[in-house]
Design a protein around this motif. Structure first.
Motif, PDB file in Angstrom:
ATOM      1  N   PRO A 268       0.832  -1.124  -0.007  1.00 27.26           N
ATOM      2  CA  PRO A 268      -0.104   0.256   0.019  1.00 27.26           C
ATOM      3  C   PRO A 268       1.245   1.260  -0.320  1.00 27.26           C
ATOM      4  N   GLY A 269       1.881   0.925   0.522  1.00 28.80           N
ATOM      5  CA  GLY A 269       3.266   1.983   0.125  1.00 28.80           C
ATOM      6  C   GLY A 269       3.205   3.081   1.164  1.00 28.80           C
ATOM      7  N   ALA A 270       2.588   2.511   2.475  1.00 28.37           N
ATOM      8  CA  ALA A 270       2.925   3.467   4.083  1.00 28.37           C
ATOM      9  C   ALA A 270       4.153   3.815   4.125  1.00 28.37           C
ATOM     10  N   ILE A 271       4.909   3.022   3.824  1.00 30.63           N
ATOM     11  CA  ILE A 271       6.241   3.436   4.613  1.00 30.63           C
ATOM     12  C   ILE A 271       6.778   4.720   3.514  1.00 30.63           C
ATOM     13  N   THR A 272       7.155   5.536   4.529  1.00 29.78           N
ATOM     14  CA  THR A 272       7.051   7.290   4.098  1.00 29.78           C
ATOM     15  C   THR A 272       9.150   6.520   4.046  1.00 29.78           C
ATOM     16  N   PRO A 273       9.909   7.414   2.690  1.00 31.86           N
ATOM     17  CA  PRO A 273      11.280   7.754   3.103  1.00 31.86           C
ATOM     18  C   PRO A 273      11.958   9.013   3.521  1.00 31.86           C
ATOM     19  N   GLU A 274      10.874  10.252   4.730  1.00 33.38           N
ATOM     20  CA  GLU A 274      11.868  10.797   5.900  1.00 33.38           C
ATOM     21  C   GLU A 274      11.088  10.778   6.781  1.00 33.38           C
ATOM     22  N   LYS A 275      11.830  11.017   7.705  1.00 34.65           N
ATOM     23  CA  LYS A 275      11.790  10.720   9.379  1.00 34.65           C
ATOM     24  C   LYS A 275      10.513  12.102   9.261  1.00 34.65           C
ATOM     25  N   GLN A 276       9.173  11.776  10.289  1.00 31.45           N
ATOM     26  CA  GLN A 276       8.170  12.819  10.174  1.00 31.45           C
ATOM     27  C   GLN A 276       7.934  12.905  11.972  1.00 31.45           C
ATOM     28  N   MET A 277       7.099  14.124  12.049  1.00 24.31           N
ATOM     29  CA  MET A 277       7.068  15.114  13.835  1.00 24.31           C
ATOM     30  C   MET A 277       5.821  13.857  14.501  1.00 24.31           C
ATOM     31  N   VAL A 278       5.873  13.035  15.324  1.00 27.49           N
ATOM     32  CA  VAL A 278       4.916  12.063  15.473  1.00 27.49           C
ATOM     33  C   VAL A 278       5.222  12.015  17.628  1.00 27.49           C
ATOM     34  N   ASP A 289      -3.433   4.765   7.864  1.00 29.17           N
ATOM     35  CA  ASP A 289      -4.550   4.860   7.277  1.00 29.17           C
ATOM     36  C   ASP A 289      -4.277   4.117   5.644  1.00 29.17           C
ATOM     37  N   LYS A 290      -2.960   3.238   4.974  1.00 29.04           N
ATOM     38  CA  LYS A 290      -2.842   3.542   4.303  1.00 29.04           C
ATOM     39  C   LYS A 290      -2.043   1.870   4.666  1.00 29.04           C
ATOM     40  N   CYS A 291      -1.373   1.649   5.867  1.00 29.20           N
ATOM     41  CA  CYS A 291      -1.250   0.274   6.240  1.00 29.20           C
ATOM     42  C   CYS A 291      -2.408  -0.920   6.611  1.00 29.20           C
ATOM     43  N   ILE A 292      -2.782  -0.021   7.585  1.00 32.54           N
ATOM     44  CA  ILE A 292      -4.151  -1.205   8.288  1.00 32.54           C
ATOM     45  C   ILE A 292      -5.116  -1.418   7.698  1.00 32.54           C
ATOM     46  N   PRO A 293      -5.545  -0.968   6.242  1.00 33.84           N
ATOM     47  CA  PRO A 293      -6.288  -1.970   5.303  1.00 33.84           C
ATOM     48  C   PRO A 293      -5.898  -2.981   4.843  1.00 33.84           C
TER      49      PRO A 293
END
Length: 330
Positions: A268-278, A289-293
């Motif tokens: 599903p292309g859920a893994i992003t290539p850069e770090k994010q603020m969480v 939202d992409k991974c879980i389905p």
């Protein structure tokens, strides 16, 4: 030689969720997980918590149903819910030093199914919102996957090898965490186990990192220096005086910055290539939202941890040597 593509894995960008699956994703998990938030806070309950604590109960039931259609998986996961009763805390305490108690706890855990063990000071940010843990210490147990079985993921009704190995490791985590908690109780201290697959009060990956069991990978899971991404975690919290084992840096974070293996393998292309603020921390993050389905439709997936180069036993020693040279120059 290139290994043949697992026929159960669609290529990245070719998969779309079933409309009925997508309809169960009623709210964004990214928002609940704190994606984009600049201030640290406790994590909110999400997938695998009791359905009354998050909005994806029906989607969680679908994921469970899908995984249980795989041969042998129902029995494997049922074993994860079989554990000994917790004993009463002994009235007499073992008055050994914190160092001696820590070594004894680690030795006992390793003798009772855990493959690696780390100890960290409890942090309120390790506790899910709405829950409470009073113990000052957390012991994290790592349970290693069987690589040859794990690489069979994702599973379906024709092949349950991969998801059965997931269930088997959760079952080991249940047995080992309850057994360790009972040993600590027998020494006169309080202890509570926190195994999977169902989630409870304790977030496991952050204390595992703090305890030196690994680093966070681009796929959002722990990368162990000993087992790569092929590990499951369980925890035990306690008031037994202990000594922390401390974090370990071995180059996984730097490696993930340039590696694209899991990113390209994720249907599903859920893994992003850069770090994010969480939740106030810049880190690797997987788009919920992409991974879980896909996770729900593909019997708990697991492709990213199986494909991680660190998970391959034949590759891991070379990566250690390469990353030791790289981070040693910084």
């Amino acid at each position: 030689m290139t290994e043949p593509l697992n026929p159960r894995r669609p290529k990245r960008g070719t998969w779309t969720p079933q409309p009925e699956t997508l309809a169960l994703l009623r709210v964004s998990g990214n928002t609940i997980n704190g994606f984009g938030e600049a201030t640290p806070r406790q994590p909110s309950p999400f997938f695998w918590h009791p359905p009354d604590k998050h909005p994806w109960g029906d989607l969680q039931l679908l994921a469970r149903k899908t995984s249980r259609t795989c041969p042998g998986s129902a029995e494997a996961f049922q074993r994860a819910y079989a554990y000994p009763e917790l004993i009463t805390v002994a009235e007499t305490r073992n008055e050994s030093s914190p160092q001696e108690l820590a070594e004894a706890a680690k030795s006992f855990g390793l003798d009772h199914e855990a493959d690696d063990i780390g100890i960290a000071v409890m942090n309120p940010l390790y506790v899910f919102e709405g829950y409470k843990i009073d113990h000052p210490w957390v012991i994290v147990l790592a349970l290693a996957h069987n690589y040859e079985r794990l690489r069979e993921v994702p599973s379906d009704e024709t092949n349950g090898v991969g998801v059965c190995d997931v269930g088997d490791q959760y079952a080991r985590g249940t047995r080992s965490s309850y057994t360790l908690a009972n040993w600590i109780r027998s020494q006169g201290y309080h202890a509570d186990p926190y195994p999977g697959p169902m989630a409870s009060a304790l977030l496991l990956i952050p204390p595992a990192i703090a305890a030196g069991l690994g680093e966070l990978g681009k796929h959002g899971s722990l990368i162990s220096p000993r087992f790569g991404s092929g590990v499951r975690l369980a925890g035990v919290t306690t008031n037994m005086p202990l000594v922390p084992t401390g974090p370990a840096r071995f180059g996984a974070d730097e490696f993930c910055a340039t590696c694209q293996v899991c990113t390209q393998a994720c249907p599903p292309g859920a893994i992003t290539p850069e770090k994010q603020m969480v939740r106030g921390v810049e880190r690797w993050y997987v788009n919920f939202d992409k991974c879980i389905p896909y996770f729900a439709e593909a019997a708990s997936c697991g492709i990213c941890i199986a494909e991680c180069p660190w998970t391959r036993p034949s590759v891991r020693p070379k990566l250690h040597a390469s990353m030791a040279r790289r981070i040693g120059k910084q």
